[in-house]
Design a protein around this motif. Structure first.
Motif, PDB file in Angstrom:
ATOM      1  N   ASP A  97       0.817  -1.215   0.000  1.00 33.50           N
ATOM      2  CA  ASP A  97       0.000   0.000   0.000  1.00 33.50           C
ATOM      3  C   ASP A  97       0.850   1.265   0.000  1.00 33.50           C
ATOM      4  O   ASP A  97       0.328   2.377   0.163  1.00 33.50           O
ATOM      5  N   GLU A  98       2.169   1.121  -0.198  1.00 29.59           N
ATOM      6  CA  GLU A  98       3.040   2.284  -0.316  1.00 29.59           C
ATOM      7  C   GLU A  98       3.151   2.712  -1.782  1.00 29.59           C
ATOM      8  O   GLU A  98       3.300   1.883  -2.678  1.00 29.59           O
ATOM      9  N   GLN A  99       3.072   3.996  -2.013  1.00 23.92           N
ATOM     10  CA  GLN A  99       3.250   4.545  -3.357  1.00 23.92           C
ATOM     11  C   GLN A  99       4.728   4.842  -3.580  1.00 23.92           C
ATOM     12  O   GLN A  99       5.386   5.412  -2.719  1.00 23.92           O
ATOM     13  N   THR A 100       5.249   4.469  -4.741  1.00 21.62           N
ATOM     14  CA  THR A 100       6.658   4.692  -5.024  1.00 21.62           C
ATOM     15  C   THR A 100       6.862   5.873  -5.970  1.00 21.62           C
ATOM     16  O   THR A 100       5.930   6.332  -6.633  1.00 21.62           O
ATOM     17  N   ILE A 101       8.098   6.319  -6.046  1.00 22.94           N
ATOM     18  CA  ILE A 101       8.453   7.395  -6.967  1.00 22.94           C
ATOM     19  C   ILE A 101       8.228   6.949  -8.411  1.00 22.94           C
ATOM     20  O   ILE A 101       7.905   7.767  -9.284  1.00 22.94           O
ATOM     21  N   GLY A 102       8.359   5.642  -8.667  1.00 24.27           N
ATOM     22  CA  GLY A 102       8.048   5.116  -9.996  1.00 24.27           C
ATOM     23  C   GLY A 102       6.579   5.290 -10.325  1.00 24.27           C
ATOM     24  O   GLY A 102       6.215   5.666 -11.450  1.00 24.27           O
ATOM     25  N   ASP A 103       5.700   5.016  -9.341  1.00 26.37           N
ATOM     26  CA  ASP A 103       4.264   5.220  -9.534  1.00 26.37           C
ATOM     27  C   ASP A 103       3.959   6.679  -9.871  1.00 26.37           C
ATOM     28  O   ASP A 103       3.162   6.972 -10.772  1.00 26.37           O
ATOM     29  N   VAL A 104       4.591   7.587  -9.140  1.00 19.62           N
ATOM     30  CA  VAL A 104       4.331   9.017  -9.314  1.00 19.62           C
ATOM     31  C   VAL A 104       4.689   9.466 -10.725  1.00 19.62           C
ATOM     32  O   VAL A 104       3.902  10.154 -11.403  1.00 19.62           O
ATOM     33  N   ARG A 106       5.348   7.533 -13.454  1.00 16.41           N
ATOM     34  CA  ARG A 106       4.660   6.794 -14.521  1.00 16.41           C
ATOM     35  C   ARG A 106       3.250   7.329 -14.722  1.00 16.41           C
ATOM     36  O   ARG A 106       2.785   7.465 -15.860  1.00 16.41           O
ATOM     37  N   ARG A 107       2.577   7.654 -13.621  1.00 17.62           N
ATOM     38  CA  ARG A 107       1.231   8.212 -13.717  1.00 17.62           C
ATOM     39  C   ARG A 107       1.230   9.550 -14.444  1.00 17.62           C
ATOM     40  O   ARG A 107       0.252   9.928 -15.099  1.00 17.62           O
ATOM     41  N   ALA A 108       2.364  10.257 -14.371  1.00 18.00           N
ATOM     42  CA  ALA A 108       2.478  11.553 -15.042  1.00 18.00           C
ATOM     43  C   ALA A 108       2.899  11.422 -16.502  1.00 18.00           C
ATOM     44  O   ALA A 108       3.123  12.442 -17.171  1.00 18.00           O
ATOM     45  N   GLY A 109       3.010  10.205 -17.004  1.00 14.68           N
ATOM     46  CA  GLY A 109       3.312  10.010 -18.415  1.00 14.68           C
ATOM     47  C   GLY A 109       4.768   9.780 -18.749  1.00 14.68           C
ATOM     48  O   GLY A 109       5.143   9.756 -19.926  1.00 14.68           O
ATOM     49  N   TYR A 110       5.597   9.588 -17.737  1.00 16.70           N
ATOM     50  CA  TYR A 110       7.020   9.343 -17.966  1.00 16.70           C
ATOM     51  C   TYR A 110       7.275   7.885 -18.342  1.00 16.70           C
ATOM     52  O   TYR A 110       6.580   6.976 -17.870  1.00 16.70           O
ATOM     53  N   ALA A 111       8.301   7.675 -19.176  1.00 10.63           N
ATOM     54  CA  ALA A 111       8.829   6.336 -19.384  1.00 10.63           C
ATOM     55  C   ALA A 111       9.694   6.015 -18.173  1.00 10.63           C
ATOM     56  O   ALA A 111      10.686   6.697 -17.914  1.00 10.63           O
ATOM     57  N   HIS A 127       7.856  -6.822  -6.961  1.00 13.28           N
ATOM     58  CA  HIS A 127       8.830  -6.651  -8.030  1.00 13.28           C
ATOM     59  C   HIS A 127       8.765  -5.228  -8.604  1.00 13.28           C
ATOM     60  O   HIS A 127       7.693  -4.613  -8.618  1.00 13.28           O
ATOM     61  N   PRO A 128       9.893  -4.673  -9.080  1.00 15.71           N
ATOM     62  CA  PRO A 128       9.874  -3.309  -9.620  1.00 15.71           C
ATOM     63  C   PRO A 128       8.867  -3.088 -10.743  1.00 15.71           C
ATOM     64  O   PRO A 128       8.311  -1.986 -10.868  1.00 15.71           O
ATOM     65  N   ASN A 129       8.614  -4.120 -11.574  1.00 15.15           N
ATOM     66  CA  ASN A 129       7.599  -3.963 -12.620  1.00 15.15           C
ATOM     67  C   ASN A 129       6.208  -3.741 -12.039  1.00 15.15           C
ATOM     68  O   ASN A 129       5.317  -3.225 -12.727  1.00 15.15           O
ATOM     69  N   SER A 130       6.019  -4.137 -10.780  1.00 10.68           N
ATOM     70  CA  SER A 130       4.729  -3.938 -10.111  1.00 10.68           C
ATOM     71  C   SER A 130       4.713  -2.662  -9.271  1.00 10.68           C
ATOM     72  O   SER A 130       3.690  -2.343  -8.659  1.00 10.68           O
ATOM     73  N   ARG A 131       5.845  -1.944  -9.221  1.00  8.43           N
ATOM     74  CA  ARG A 131       5.962  -0.774  -8.353  1.00  8.43           C
ATOM     75  C   ARG A 131       6.248   0.500  -9.139  1.00  8.43           C
ATOM     76  O   ARG A 131       6.914   1.419  -8.669  1.00  8.43           O
ATOM     77  N   GLY A 132       5.748   0.557 -10.374  1.00  8.69           N
ATOM     78  CA  GLY A 132       5.828   1.797 -11.137  1.00  8.69           C
ATOM     79  C   GLY A 132       6.903   1.839 -12.208  1.00  8.69           C
ATOM     80  O   GLY A 132       6.992   2.822 -12.951  1.00  8.69           O
ATOM     81  N   PHE A 133       7.722   0.791 -12.327  1.00  9.70           N
ATOM     82  CA  PHE A 133       8.803   0.791 -13.315  1.00  9.70           C
ATOM     83  C   PHE A 133       8.439  -0.135 -14.477  1.00  9.70           C
ATOM     84  O   PHE A 133       8.386  -1.352 -14.332  1.00  9.70           O
ATOM     85  N   ALA A 134       8.196   0.476 -15.631  1.00 10.32           N
ATOM     86  CA  ALA A 134       7.750  -0.285 -16.797  1.00 10.32           C
ATOM     87  C   ALA A 134       8.822  -1.241 -17.288  1.00 10.32           C
ATOM     88  O   ALA A 134       8.505  -2.297 -17.841  1.00 10.32           O
ATOM     89  N   ILE A 339       0.076  12.676  -5.204  1.00 12.93           N
ATOM     90  CA  ILE A 339      -1.233  12.360  -4.628  1.00 12.93           C
ATOM     91  C   ILE A 339      -1.074  11.093  -3.795  1.00 12.93           C
ATOM     92  O   ILE A 339      -0.913   9.994  -4.329  1.00 12.93           O
ATOM     93  N   ASN A 340      -1.074  11.257  -2.487  1.00 15.36           N
ATOM     94  CA  ASN A 340      -0.797  10.133  -1.599  1.00 15.36           C
ATOM     95  C   ASN A 340      -1.650  10.280  -0.343  1.00 15.36           C
ATOM     96  O   ASN A 340      -1.685  11.344   0.275  1.00 15.36           O
ATOM     97  N   LYS A 341      -2.328   9.206   0.027  1.00 17.23           N
ATOM     98  CA  LYS A 341      -3.137   9.234   1.241  1.00 17.23           C
ATOM     99  C   LYS A 341      -2.275   9.250   2.486  1.00 17.23           C
ATOM    100  O   LYS A 341      -2.739   9.614   3.569  1.00 17.23           O
ATOM    101  N   LYS A 342      -1.018   8.846   2.335  1.00 12.86           N
ATOM    102  CA  LYS A 342      -0.111   8.780   3.474  1.00 12.86           C
ATOM    103  C   LYS A 342       0.805  10.007   3.485  1.00 12.86           C
ATOM    104  O   LYS A 342       1.289  10.437   2.440  1.00 12.86           O
ATOM    105  N   LYS A 343       1.066  10.514   4.657  1.00 11.26           N
ATOM    106  CA  LYS A 343       1.895  11.707   4.802  1.00 11.26           C
ATOM    107  C   LYS A 343       3.361  11.373   4.520  1.00 11.26           C
ATOM    108  O   LYS A 343       3.888  10.378   4.997  1.00 11.26           O
TER     109      LYS A 343
END
Length: 374
Positions: A97-104, A106-111, A127-134, A339-343
Motif C-alpha cells: 500500500d506504499e506509493q513509489t516514486i516510480g508510480d508518481v 509513470r502516472r504523469a506520463g514518464y517512461a 517486483h519493480p515492474n509492479s511498483r511503477g517501473f515499466a 497524490i498520496n493518502k499517506k503523509k
C-alpha cells in the motif's frame, strides 16, 4: 503583435516541458570515496563534475544499510512505515500500500525504468515492474555472487548479463534514454548500482591502476594498535573498492556524455547519492562509523544534483537533508503532484536548489538500526 504572441506561447510551452530525471545510487560507497570530498587515493572527475555544474549538499543522510535507504528513496517516508525492517528474509519487502516514486512519474506520463539492484522485494507484486517501473533489468536480491555476465532478469524473464554488470546496467540505461528521446517522451531512469558492494570484483582495466597502489589517506583509527584486528584497514579490499568507484565514475561519464550527445542535458535532472557508509575501514573524512552503524560515517552520503537549466553551477546547500526528500523534490521540480493518502516524511528541497531566500525550517532527522538510534 503576432510575433509577441508566438513568443509568449513558446515561453509557456517551454515552462511546461516535462523534465527528464536520472537517479544514480551507489552501493556501499562511503562519503569519503569521492575526489570532491578530499580523497586523494582515487579520481572521480565525472561524479565531481555534478557538484561543479550543479548543487552539492553539505549534510545529506541515508540509512545504515541497503534496503531501508532504497525504501525511503522510493516512498519519501521512514522505512519502518513501509514495513522494511531488514535486508533479507522478507524484511526488505516494501508494503504494497506504499506509493513509489516510480508510480508518481509513470502516472504523469514518464517512461520509467530501473537498471541494477532493487532489494525491496523479489517477486510480484513486490517486483519493480509492479511498483511503477515499466522496465527492469538487473537483480532483486540484496547480494549477487558474480559480477561478470551473471544470470539477471529483464522484466521477469531470466537472461544472461553482458560483461561487467555496472557497465551492462549503464548500457541499458543509455539505451532506455535514447529510446525515450526518439519517442519524444520524458523519462525517469533509476540506476541503482551494486558496487563497491562485495564480491570484490572489478575489470582488469580498473584493477591494474590499484593493484600495487600506495594509499596516502587512511581511516582515522587505522594505525591505532589498541583496536581489534577487524577494525584495521584491509588494503587489498580498499584498493578493489576504490577501483570499483573509479569504474562507477567512468560509467557516470558515459551517461552524461549521452545526455550531451542527445542535446537534452539542460532539461535533465541528474541525482547522485549512496545508500550507506563504506563497506570497510577506509578513509571517510574524520567520521566514526561505517556501513551498519548509525554514527555519522555510516549514514552520511554525498548528494549531488545537476539541472543546468535551473540550478546554478557550484550551488552549496547547508541545511540537512535526507533520502526521503528526493521523491517530493523531484516531483516538485518536474511539476508533478504527489497524490498520496499517506503523509510524506520528506520535504521538497527545490527552494534550496533554486537558491530561493525562503526561510528554511529547523528539522530533526532520525536514524535507527538494530537497537541503535541517532
Amino acid at each position: 503583435m503576432r510575433t509577441l504572441l508566438l513568443l509568449a506561447l513558446s515561453s509557456v510551452a517551454t515552462a511546461q516541458t516535462p523534465k527528464n530525471v536520472v537517479v544514480i545510487l551507489a552501493d556501499d560507497q562511503g562519503w569519503g570515496d569521492l575526489g570532491l570530498n578530499g580523497n586523494r587515493n582515487l579520481s572521480t572527475p565525472h561524479i565531481d563534475s555534478l557538484a561543479r555544474d550543479g548543487a552539492r549538499f553539505s549534510r545529506f543522510y541515508v540509512c545504515p544499510v541497503c534496503s531501508p535507504t532504497r525504501a525511503e528513496f522510493l516512498t519519501g517516508r521512514y522505512h519502518p512505515r513501509g514495513g522494511v525492517y531488514s535486508t533479507s528474509a522478507g524484511g526488505e519487502r516494501l508494503d504494497l500500500d506504499e506509493q513509489t516514486i516510480g508510480d508518481v512519474f509513470r502516472r504523469a506520463g514518464y517512461a520509467t525504468a530501473a537498471f541494477g539492484k532493487w532489494h525491496n522485494g523479489m517477486q510480484p507484486p513486490y517486483h519493480p515492474n509492479s511498483r511503477g517501473f515499466a522496465e527492469f533489468y538487473g537483480f532483486c536480491s540484496g547480494h549477487w555472487g558474480n559480477y561478470f555476465s551473471p544470470p539477471l532478469e529483464h522484466n521477469g524473464r531470466l537472461v544472461r548479463g553482458n560483461g561487467f554488470c555496472i557497465d551492462d546496467f549503464t548500457d541499458r540505461a543509455i539505451s532506455a534514454i535514447e529510446r525515450a528521446d526518439r519517442d519524444k517522451k520524458p523519462f525517469f531512469v533509476y540506476l541503482p548500482f551494486n558496487t563497491p558492494h562485495s564480491p570484490m570484483q572489478v575489470p582488469d582495466r580498473w584493477w591494474k591502476g590499484f593493484r600495487d597502489k600506495t594509499l596516502s589517506m587512511h581511516h582515522r583509527d587505522a594505525k591505532n594498535t589498541k583496536l581489534k584486528t577487524n577494525r584495521r584497514e584491509n588494503i587489498g579490499h580498499i584498493r578493489c573498492a576504490l577501483a570499483m568507484c573509479e569504474n562507477i565514475d567512468w560509467n557516470v561519464g558515459r551517461l552524461l556524455a549521452t545526455l550531451d550527445r542527445l542535446e537534452i542535458s539542460d532539461e535533465t535532472i541528474v541525482v547522485y547519492f549512496h545508500d550507506n557508509g563504506p563497506n570497510g575501514v577506509r578513509w571517510n573524512g574524520d567520521m566514526r562509523g561505517r556501513k551498519g552503524s548509525t554514527d555519522e560515517g555510516g549514514v552520511r552520503s554525498p548528494l549531488l544534483v545537476r539541472w543546468p537549466a535551473s540550478i546554478d553551477k557550484g550551488t552549496f546547500v547547508k541545511p540537512i537533508a535526507t533520502g526521503m526528500d528526493l521523491l517530493p523534490t523531484l516531483a516538485d521540480c518536474a511539476g508533478i503532484p504527489v497524490i498520496n493518502k499517506k503523509k510524506l516524511d520528506g520535504l521538497s528541497l527545490k527552494p534550496l536548489l533554486m537558491g530561493e531566500l525562503a526561510e528554511w525550517p529547523e528539522r530533526t532527522i532520525m536514524n535507527f538500526w538494530r537497537g541503535k538510534v541517532s
